[in-house]
Design a protein around this motif. Structure first.
Motif, PDB file in Angstrom:
ATOM      1  N   GLY A  75       0.821  -1.224   0.000  1.00  0.00           N
ATOM      2  CA  GLY A  75       0.000   0.000   0.000  1.00  0.00           C
ATOM      3  C   GLY A  75       0.848   1.264   0.000  1.00  0.00           C
ATOM      4  N   HIS A  76       2.076   1.161   0.528  1.00  0.00           N
ATOM      5  CA  HIS A  76       2.905   2.368   0.613  1.00  0.00           C
ATOM      6  C   HIS A  76       3.955   2.460  -0.491  1.00  0.00           C
ATOM      7  N   HIS A  77       3.781   1.622  -1.519  1.00  0.00           N
ATOM      8  CA  HIS A  77       4.636   1.761  -2.706  1.00  0.00           C
ATOM      9  C   HIS A  77       3.788   1.904  -3.962  1.00  0.00           C
ATOM     10  N   ASN A  78       2.468   2.115  -3.789  1.00  0.00           N
ATOM     11  CA  ASN A  78       1.614   1.952  -4.973  1.00  0.00           C
ATOM     12  C   ASN A  78       1.386   3.226  -5.810  1.00  0.00           C
ATOM     13  N   MET A  79       1.997   4.319  -5.415  1.00  0.00           N
ATOM     14  CA  MET A  79       1.808   5.519  -6.247  1.00  0.00           C
ATOM     15  C   MET A  79       2.859   5.572  -7.363  1.00  0.00           C
ATOM     16  N   MET A  80       2.533   6.394  -8.360  1.00  0.00           N
ATOM     17  CA  MET A  80       3.467   6.584  -9.475  1.00  0.00           C
ATOM     18  C   MET A  80       4.087   7.961  -9.363  1.00  0.00           C
ATOM     19  N   ARG A  81       5.300   8.094  -9.813  1.00  0.00           N
ATOM     20  CA  ARG A  81       5.895   9.428  -9.860  1.00  0.00           C
ATOM     21  C   ARG A  81       5.056  10.310 -10.803  1.00  0.00           C
ATOM     22  N   GLU A  82       4.837  11.554 -10.406  1.00  0.00           N
ATOM     23  CA  GLU A  82       4.030  12.475 -11.213  1.00  0.00           C
ATOM     24  C   GLU A  82       4.615  12.685 -12.612  1.00  0.00           C
ATOM     25  N   ASN A  83       5.940  12.679 -12.663  1.00  0.00           N
ATOM     26  CA  ASN A  83       6.641  12.813 -13.933  1.00  0.00           C
ATOM     27  C   ASN A  83       6.247  11.720 -14.919  1.00  0.00           C
ATOM     28  N   LEU A  84       6.136  10.520 -14.347  1.00  0.00           N
ATOM     29  CA  LEU A  84       5.804   9.352 -15.158  1.00  0.00           C
ATOM     30  C   LEU A  84       4.365   9.484 -15.684  1.00  0.00           C
ATOM     31  N   ARG A  85       3.485   9.893 -14.756  1.00  0.00           N
ATOM     32  CA  ARG A  85       2.070  10.028 -15.097  1.00  0.00           C
ATOM     33  C   ARG A  85       1.857  11.149 -16.121  1.00  0.00           C
ATOM     34  N   TYR A  86       2.438  12.308 -15.830  1.00  0.00           N
ATOM     35  CA  TYR A  86       2.177  13.463 -16.684  1.00  0.00           C
ATOM     36  C   TYR A  86       2.912  13.408 -18.015  1.00  0.00           C
TER      37      TYR A  86
ATOM     38  N   GLU B 149      18.382  -6.472   0.218  1.00  0.00           N
ATOM     39  CA  GLU B 149      17.403  -5.447   0.608  1.00  0.00           C
ATOM     40  C   GLU B 149      16.891  -4.691  -0.634  1.00  0.00           C
ATOM     41  N   HIS B 150      17.817  -4.371  -1.533  1.00  0.00           N
ATOM     42  CA  HIS B 150      17.426  -3.697  -2.776  1.00  0.00           C
ATOM     43  C   HIS B 150      16.496  -4.602  -3.595  1.00  0.00           C
ATOM     44  N   ARG B 151      16.841  -5.891  -3.609  1.00  0.00           N
ATOM     45  CA  ARG B 151      15.994  -6.823  -4.393  1.00  0.00           C
ATOM     46  C   ARG B 151      14.577  -6.837  -3.835  1.00  0.00           C
ATOM     47  N   MET B 152      14.457  -6.823  -2.489  1.00  0.00           N
ATOM     48  CA  MET B 152      13.131  -6.891  -1.884  1.00  0.00           C
ATOM     49  C   MET B 152      12.356  -5.593  -2.127  1.00  0.00           C
ATOM     50  N   ILE B 153      13.026  -4.455  -2.005  1.00  0.00           N
ATOM     51  CA  ILE B 153      12.329  -3.164  -2.242  1.00  0.00           C
ATOM     52  C   ILE B 153      11.835  -3.117  -3.688  1.00  0.00           C
ATOM     53  N   THR B 154      12.690  -3.560  -4.611  1.00  0.00           N
ATOM     54  CA  THR B 154      12.290  -3.545  -6.024  1.00  0.00           C
ATOM     55  C   THR B 154      11.095  -4.479  -6.258  1.00  0.00           C
ATOM     56  N   SER B 155      11.130  -5.644  -5.609  1.00  0.00           N
ATOM     57  CA  SER B 155      10.005  -6.587  -5.758  1.00  0.00           C
ATOM     58  C   SER B 155       8.720  -5.934  -5.264  1.00  0.00           C
ATOM     59  N   HIS B 156       8.797  -5.301  -4.094  1.00  0.00           N
ATOM     60  CA  HIS B 156       7.598  -4.653  -3.545  1.00  0.00           C
ATOM     61  C   HIS B 156       7.131  -3.522  -4.457  1.00  0.00           C
TER      62      HIS B 156
ATOM     63  N   ILE C 134       2.389  -1.968 -10.346  1.00  0.00           N
ATOM     64  CA  ILE C 134       1.896  -2.478 -11.632  1.00  0.00           C
ATOM     65  C   ILE C 134       0.379  -2.260 -11.813  1.00  0.00           C
ATOM     66  N   PRO C 135      -0.463  -2.413 -10.749  1.00  0.00           N
ATOM     67  CA  PRO C 135      -1.891  -2.118 -10.988  1.00  0.00           C
ATOM     68  C   PRO C 135      -2.137  -0.632 -11.252  1.00  0.00           C
ATOM     69  N   THR C 136      -1.363   0.225 -10.589  1.00  0.00           N
ATOM     70  CA  THR C 136      -1.537   1.671 -10.785  1.00  0.00           C
ATOM     71  C   THR C 136      -1.180   2.034 -12.234  1.00  0.00           C
ATOM     72  N   ILE C 137      -0.100   1.428 -12.720  1.00  0.00           N
ATOM     73  CA  ILE C 137       0.324   1.693 -14.103  1.00  0.00           C
ATOM     74  C   ILE C 137      -0.723   1.157 -15.094  1.00  0.00           C
TER      75      ILE C 137
END
Ligand code: ACO
Length: 430
Positions: free
Chosen positions: A111-122, A159-166, A172-175
């Motif tokens: 839930g706390h990684h599910n937003m997209m960068r505004e740059n990406l969206r816009y 740790e990086h692998r896990m953050i990237t997985s999350h 992906i649903p937001t995208i």
């Protein structure tokens, strides 16, 4: 039995090599041919990898003869009946089911990684033509994530692998929903953390700013089951693509973008889109015989989409579960003439000698498109839904591969059958 081997003999020279046999937990034993080229001077030839195990894996096993599918040893039927999608995602990623506490922490993290960068969206999404195919957008956007998250891209850091997985599972649903909104011209809708993973996706796709949107529990449950069934399927084309791309040390966003591209093909994840197009083309029960005859005709490229599978030589267990979900969804959303057509087509194909002999049964995609259509999801989004669910499988395989001490860059050999040698003539002499 310990130290089982097979002996390969070259019948011309009489030279032999003894190759070890490896025993799996389930399934066919595997001949380890690792030393074949070095010690015997031969490569193996196996187009489509029909007899080749490309890696060791502990994630998913499917028994093609019996029509059974297990994630981490749990039968798919039990997971679909007792778990939600995020529980299954945790299982695939971590190798065990979460406790209640772990599940709630996982839901919080996602839930706390599910937003997209505004740059990406816009800039990125809006840069696509309004009618771009959402799978084309998905391929580009997923690949672009490494440009936004290069802070955690050391693939050898767990740790990086896990953050990237999350991040991937969360975003992906937001995208996917943003691609849909871009196609429809509606404003983007932000994720809502009080909703479930699938409830949130439905909300981001179908809510509009001018009125409240209530997630329908029937639609939410149907999507959740579909996502569990699509979450992983061992070394299929897209997962193997992710592994091959990732084996070079490429970042996981790039590897998974390659997986999205591979999934798009009609012989793989694009089949759900192709099934609905085929049902529309058949149009009426009275035309079925004509299309069955075309599917059997060697000179006709037409195939019954949603039928057949490289590994299943029995009813795809996912298709059985999906058929049930399909009936539940249509009971709520009203009948679809495509369902009647699909059931009739299935009946006729399953009693036809051509399909019986070749063990061609309906696969997971035969009914999933009908469910998506009933839920109001447009045809060009079907493969995107598959990609959202499969992301967890892709990232679990990528993680497993990076952790594998036997990891080597994937580099198949070939049987060269081209010209032996030619000298380049001068331009005037050609
Ligand atoms: N319709 C008609 N005939 C078929 C079909 C079909 N859907 N699938 C296979 N056959 C026939 C082939 O013509 C071949 O016949 P032959 O032995 O007389 O030459 C035989 O069955 C074996 O087929 P192959 O193509 O060799 O099987 P393969 O394992 O390579 O292909 C595949 C599997 C790609 C899934 C194939 O069955 C197919 O194209 N199905 C339709 C597309 C589809 O539904 N794909 C989704 C797969 S599931 C997924 O990815 C989620």
């Amino acid at each position: 039995m310990a130290n089982k081997t097979v002996t390969l003999t070259d019948n011309t020279t009489g030279k032999s090599i003894e190759l070890p046999i490896m025993d799996p937990t389930h399934g066919n034993s595997v001949v380890d041919i690792g030393k074949l080229a070095k010690e015997f001077g031969y490569f193996t030839y196996d187009p489509g990898f029909v007899s080749t195990a490309s890696c060791k894996s502990t994630i998913t096993f499917l028994d093609g003869e019996r029509g059974q599918l297990y994630y981490r040893g749990y039968p798919i039927e039990q997971l679909a009946a007792k778990c939600c999608f995020l529980e299954v995602a945790y299982l695939l990623l971590n190798g065990r089911l979460p406790t209640e506490q772990e599940l709630s922490e996982f839901q919080y993290i996602i839930g706390h990684h599910n937003m997209m960068r505004e740059n990406l969206r816009y800039n990125l999404i809006r840069g696509f033509n309004y009618d771009a195919h959402p799978m084309a957008m998905m391929t580009g956007i997923v690949g672009s994530l490494s440009a936004f998250y290069h802070d955690n891209l050391d693939i050898y850091n767990p740790e990086h692998r896990m953050i990237t997985s999350h991040r991937l599972i969360a975003k992906i649903p937001t995208i996917a929903a943003a691609c849909y909104k871009h196609n429809t011209g509606q404003p983007f809708v932000f994720p809502q953390n009080h909703l479930t993973y699938c409830g949130n996706l439905l909300h981001m796709m179908f809510a509009v700013p001018c009125e409240p949107y209530h997630v329908d529990p029937v639609a939410e449950k149907a999507l959740d089951v579909l996502f569990i069934l699509h979450a992983d399927h061992e070394q299929n084309a897209s997962t193997s693509t992710v592994r091959l791309a990732g084996s070079s040390g490429a970042n996981p966003y790039a590897a998974i973008a390659a997986g999205v591209a591979s999934l798009w093909g009609p012989a793989h994840g694009g089949a759900n889109e192709a099934v609905l197009k085929m049902l529309a083309e058949i149009g009426d029960v009275s035309n079925i015989d004509k299309y069955i005859a075309r599917a059997k005709d060697k000179d006709d490229s037409f195939r019954l989409m949603g039928f057949g599978h490289r590994v299943y030589r029995n009813y795809d267990p996912r298709a059985k579960l999906i058929k049930e979900v399909c009936h539940q969804v249509l009971a709520k959303y009203g009948d679809d003439p495509h369902l009647e057509l699909a059931m009739k087509l299935e009946d006729i194909a399953l009693s036809d000698e051509f399909f019986i002999e070749r063990k061609l049964y309906p696969n997971v995609d035969f009914y999933s498109g009908i469910i998506y259509k009933a839920l109001g999801i447009p045809i060009n989004m079907f493969t995107v839904m598959f990609a959202v669910a499969r992301t967890v499988g892709w990232i679990s395989h990528w993680k497993e591969m990076i952790d594998d001490p036997e990891l080597k860059i994937g580099r198949p050999r070939q049987l060269y059958v081209g010209e032996a040698h030619r000298d380049v003539p001068d331009l005037a002499d050609r």
